[in-house]
Design an enzyme around this catalytic site. Sequence first.
Site, PDB file in Angstrom:
ATOM      1  N   ARG A  60      -2.921   6.204  -0.246  1.00  0.00           N
ATOM      2  CA  ARG A  60      -3.480   6.210   1.093  1.00  0.00           C
ATOM      3  C   ARG A  60      -2.784   7.199   2.020  1.00  0.00           C
ATOM      4  NH1 ARG A  60      -5.788   0.474   3.035  1.00  0.00           N
ATOM      5  NH2 ARG A  60      -6.629   1.915   4.567  1.00  0.00           N
ATOM      6  N   ASP A  62      -6.481  -2.842  -7.571  1.00  0.00           N
ATOM      7  CA  ASP A  62      -7.214  -3.430  -6.459  1.00  0.00           C
ATOM      8  C   ASP A  62      -7.488  -4.885  -6.792  1.00  0.00           C
ATOM      9  OD1 ASP A  62      -8.903  -2.530  -3.865  1.00  0.00           O
ATOM     10  OD2 ASP A  62      -9.986  -4.107  -4.942  1.00  0.00           O
ATOM     11  N   ARG A 117       0.818  -1.215   0.000  1.00  0.00           N
ATOM     12  CA  ARG A 117       0.000   0.000   0.000  1.00  0.00           C
ATOM     13  C   ARG A 117       0.855   1.269   0.000  1.00  0.00           C
ATOM     14  NH1 ARG A 117      -3.585  -1.566   4.655  1.00  0.00           N
ATOM     15  NH2 ARG A 117      -4.993  -3.170   3.893  1.00  0.00           N
ATOM     16  N   TYR A 132     -14.879 -12.486  -0.486  1.00  0.00           N
ATOM     17  CA  TYR A 132     -15.668 -11.300  -0.840  1.00  0.00           C
ATOM     18  C   TYR A 132     -16.894 -11.684  -1.667  1.00  0.00           C
ATOM     19  CZ  TYR A 132     -12.169  -7.943   0.800  1.00  0.00           C
ATOM     20  OH  TYR A 132     -11.333  -7.203   1.582  1.00  0.00           O
ATOM     21  N   ARG A 153      -6.331  11.687  -6.696  1.00  0.00           N
ATOM     22  CA  ARG A 153      -7.501  10.809  -6.652  1.00  0.00           C
ATOM     23  C   ARG A 153      -8.789  11.557  -6.313  1.00  0.00           C
ATOM     24  NH1 ARG A 153      -8.529   5.998  -4.375  1.00  0.00           N
ATOM     25  NH2 ARG A 153     -10.641   6.721  -4.779  1.00  0.00           N
TER      26      ARG A 153
END
Length: 356
Positions: A43, A88, A39, A163, A52
């Site tokens: 972030r 992702d 990451r 998921y 973003r």
Amino acid sequence: MSANETPVRHQPPTATYDSAFLKACRREPVPHTPVWFMRQAGRSLPEYRKVREGIPMLESCTRPELVTEITLQPVRRHDVDAAIYFSDIVVPLKAIGLDLDIKPGIGPVVEEPIRTRADLARLRDLTPEDVPYVTEAIGLLTKELGQTPLIGFAGAPFTLASYLVEGGPSRTYENAKAMMYGDPELWADLLDRLADITAAFLKVQIEAGASAVQLFDSWAGALAPADYRRSVLPASAKVFRAVAGYGVPRIHFGVGTGELLGLMGEAGADVVGVDWRVPLDEAARRVGPGKALQGNLDPTVLFAPPEAVEAKTREVLDAAAGLEGHVFNLGHGVMPSTDPDALTRLVEYVHTRTAR
């Protein structure tokens, strides 16, 4: 080409082959311990949040120039030894037409969960034509990165399945585990299909120029070793076999997987990622010979004063001193509120302390 077929071995990319990162992955002598962070592309960086702004996560993953900029940001700022492709784990699932989205503060949400055999029909094969933006972005990136390797990545079949079956994030995985225990044939077919999709996604990245790949099995730590061996390892092993012939290092990482480290290595990775719960010397004993290790500073250490960060970093480096190959990383991803300067200092400290 199916996921079972091994592609023709490619010549190593000359620009990155002798990098510290790839040498460590191959368990060869290095000029210093290489560093990158999960990451790291986003972030915690203000420049990431700026570019973003107003762009949904999944849309940002389909814009090659934006992906290129975000991937390069931590390389410029921190001087890390490898870039990680900005994407992702659900991108390939979205690309084959599944109705899902990444909701801020929640994570991936699937409109219609996979619960029955009929639902498997929605998981069609992934082709390069489904993800042209990946090929374009990696082409742009490899030109910009030069001698810095680019790591491609994908979600492992179990984590993707969790998921898909749950319909979103879960702490208990009750629906996924109920399928795994209650209908093992359906579960095996689901993971096998996801293995094909994952392998195809990794192949696109490697063929576009990625120098290594990482398989994220983020939630595998929820499993007992016997369940992992029986119900998960075969699908992960299929993914690793599918890309073995390219000759690029294959990294396998999960969270809370201390009891699974040997099995994760057995699945076929060249490098096994270790979270912060197991010291690297003990992790090496569990994994066994012939594998490099990656990790494993606790991400929360970065919120402590610099001298405390250095002390904990020394512990990691001391535990790794006898390893055949070591890639320094955190034991999980960079936390969003981490001070970017702490990461920059950490890279410099590891490079300086381990200079050969």
